[in-house]
Enzyme design. Structure first.
Site, mmCIF file in Angstrom:
data_model
loop_
_atom_site.group_PDB
_atom_site.id
_atom_site.type_symbol
_atom_site.label_atom_id
_atom_site.label_comp_id
_atom_site.label_asym_id
_atom_site.label_seq_id
_atom_site.Cartn_x
_atom_site.Cartn_y
_atom_site.Cartn_z
ATOM 1 N N ASP A 127 34.736 -26.576 -53.735
ATOM 2 C CA ASP A 127 34.452 -25.502 -54.692
ATOM 3 C C ASP A 127 34.568 -26.020 -56.129
ATOM 4 O OD1 ASP A 127 33.937 -23.606 -52.743
ATOM 5 O OD2 ASP A 127 35.973 -22.791 -52.735
ATOM 6 N N GLU A 128 35.572 -26.855 -56.376
ATOM 7 C CA GLU A 128 35.694 -27.479 -57.698
ATOM 8 C C GLU A 128 34.479 -28.350 -57.983
ATOM 9 O OE1 GLU A 128 40.600 -27.877 -57.703
ATOM 10 O OE2 GLU A 128 39.340 -29.670 -57.790
ATOM 11 N N LEU A 129 34.032 -29.082 -56.964
ATOM 12 C CA LEU A 129 32.883 -29.968 -57.131
ATOM 13 C C LEU A 129 31.632 -29.179 -57.502
ATOM 14 C CD1 LEU A 129 32.201 -33.038 -56.796
ATOM 15 C CD2 LEU A 129 31.289 -32.440 -54.547
#
Length: 255
Positions: free
Chosen positions: A82-84
């Protein structure tokens, strides 16, 4: 009651990684060297991704550079992916530089994992956990597609691979990453003088000492005007400089 979110400071570097796999063996070392170089770093140290995911997204948006550290267990964490996705969105808007780092995982395995139609993309150490994660989130097709898009996009960038034969230890690997981060942030990668500059300074000091200081304070001042003195002191100064250059910023590899 939710804790109040404070406006974060602007980070220069956000590090995206699988915490319990890499924190102690690699990321702590990388963070130390970045901070030693005067670079502001954000790492989620509390390992409570679900609690503040939006807060982490904000930290990404406040950063100038993001390091995406792909490892064998990276895809066990949906929060990493999700951060990516957020990193990829910021990168596409040219608001963030993302540098992929492949740590003990093959870069081609990571790239194949992001291609659902690619042959042999499910048999690698990185690909298998990603396949399992996608199956676990089959009811969220948009989220899964976002992960795949982000992986495809980020892994196309020029990055660093620990499997490169030039890296004998993590220390060398880390120093190359820090050098690239400094380059992207327009921080001079070397504040030391060149060898020519050091030699010129040594000769100048030598002349001043030999012809102005030694005659006044030393009885055998003629020795300090001989070729042996000039060559010897110049050799010592340059040897000391090269030793310093080869050892500056080097720390022992993490145990």
């Amino acid at each position: 009651m939710d804790e109040q979110v404070q406006e974060p400071l602007s980070d220069q570097v956000f590090i995206n990684f699988r915490g319990d796999e890499l924190r102690e063996i690699f990321v702590n070392h990388l963070e130390l060297q970045l901070r030693n170089a005067g670079i502001n770093v954000f790492i989620d140290t509390k390992e409570q991704k679900g609690r503040r995911l939006q807060y982490l997204f904000t930290r990404i948006k406040k950063s100038k550079i993001a390091l995406a550290i792909f490892s064998k267990r990276y895809c066990e964490s949906k929060w990493c992916l999700d951060e990516l996705v957020t990193m990829n969105e910021q990168m596409k808007e040219k608001k963030l530089v993302v540098i992929p780092i492949f740590y003990n995982v093959r870069s081609d395995d990571v790239k194949r994992a992001a291609n659902p139609d690619g042959e042999g993309n499910l048999d690698g150490e990185f690909s298998l956990p990603f396949k399992q994660l996608k199956q676990n989130h089959a009811g969220e097709p948009e989220r899964v597609e976002g992960w795949e898009r982000a992986l495809r996009s980020v892994t196309k960038r020029i990055g660093f691979s620990r499997s490169n034969s030039k890296y004998k230890h993590d220390t060398d690997f880390v120093l190359d990453i820090v050098k690239e981060v400094k380059k992207q942030l327009n921080i001079p990668t070397d504040n030391s003088w060149s060898a020519i500059g050091v030699a010129f300074l040594a000769i100048t000091i030598n002349l001043i000492f030999s012809f102005f200081i030694a005659p006044k304070y030393l009885p055998d001042q003629k020795f300090f005007q001989t070729p042996e003195w000039f060559i010897g002191t110049l050799a010592v100064v340059l040897a000391s400089w090269f030793w310093y250059k080869n050892n500056q910023n080097k720390a022992p590899p993490p145990s």
